[in-house]
Design an enzyme around this catalytic site. Structure first.
Site, PDB file in Angstrom:
ATOM      1  N   VAL A   1       6.365   2.193  -3.488  1.00  0.00           N
ATOM      2  CA  VAL A   1       6.453   0.796  -3.922  1.00  0.00           C
ATOM      3  C   VAL A   1       5.583   0.594  -5.164  1.00  0.00           C
ATOM      4  CG1 VAL A   1       5.907  -1.597  -3.304  1.00  0.00           C
ATOM      5  CG2 VAL A   1       7.064  -0.110  -1.648  1.00  0.00           C
ATOM      6  N   LYS A   2       4.381   1.162  -5.158  1.00  0.00           N
ATOM      7  CA  LYS A   2       3.485   1.043  -6.314  1.00  0.00           C
ATOM      8  C   LYS A   2       4.140   1.606  -7.570  1.00  0.00           C
ATOM      9  CE  LYS A   2      -0.788   1.229  -3.651  1.00  0.00           C
ATOM     10  NZ  LYS A   2      -1.914   2.069  -3.251  1.00  0.00           N
TER      11      LYS A   2
ATOM     12  N   ASN B   1       0.807  -1.227   0.000  1.00  0.00           N
ATOM     13  CA  ASN B   1       0.000   0.000   0.000  1.00  0.00           C
ATOM     14  C   ASN B   1       0.836   1.272   0.000  1.00  0.00           C
ATOM     15  OD1 ASN B   1       0.855  -0.394   2.615  1.00  0.00           O
ATOM     16  ND2 ASN B   1      -1.018   0.345   3.553  1.00  0.00           N
ATOM     17  N   CYS B   2       2.158   1.141  -0.158  1.00  0.00           N
ATOM     18  CA  CYS B   2       3.062   2.300  -0.211  1.00  0.00           C
ATOM     19  C   CYS B   2       3.088   2.845  -1.637  1.00  0.00           C
ATOM     20  CB  CYS B   2       4.463   1.861   0.217  1.00  0.00           C
ATOM     21  SG  CYS B   2       5.744   3.079  -0.073  1.00  0.00           S
ATOM     22  N   ASN B   3       2.869   4.146  -1.782  1.00  0.00           N
ATOM     23  CA  ASN B   3       2.859   4.762  -3.115  1.00  0.00           C
ATOM     24  C   ASN B   3       4.186   4.618  -3.844  1.00  0.00           C
ATOM     25  OD1 ASN B   3       0.177   5.558  -3.024  1.00  0.00           O
ATOM     26  ND2 ASN B   3       0.659   7.518  -2.049  1.00  0.00           N
TER      27      ASN B   3
END
Length: 115
Positions: free
Chosen positions: A12-13, A8-10
């Site tokens: 990481v996305k 859910n980390c931006n």
């Protein structure tokens, strides 16, 4: 290739989207669910520096008092803290062949390193 982070980390996305867009196969390791070892944290700290692996910009770190933050002043203490608070690990961390090669996400660094 292995990518360590939390889904859910931006940041990481962005990293995962970049890898997919560039057709780079990877395995994702969610260290919130799967955990992380002292050995792995030591490897990353030896590669990037403990001060880089410890994410001081995140909410987990900012919740600590100034006194608590000041006590974490070396690699061993940082690793002990990160084992208990995996969301304070800077992410993502990308490994290739078991060796850490990237931390965080930067479009240009990804292109240079993975092209």
């Amino acid at each position: 290739m292995k990518v360590y982070g939390i889904p859910n980390c931006n940041t990481v996305k962005k990293s995962l989207d970049w890898l997919k867009a560039n057709h780079i196969d990877f395995e994702f390791h969610d260290f919130k669910k799967k955990g992380i070892t002292t050995e792995k944290l030591n490897e990353w700290c030896n590669t990037f520096g403990w001060d880089t692996v410890l994410n001081r910009k995140g909410l987990t770190w900012k919740k600590l008092s100034k006194e608590e933050q000041a006590k974490i002043d070396n690699q061993d203490l940082a690793i002990a803290y990160l084992l208990e608070n995996t969301s304070a690990i800077k992410r993502p961390i990308v490994e290739n062949g078991g060796k850490a090669i990237l931390i965080g996400f930067d479009d240009d660094k990804y292109a240079q390193t993975l092209a």
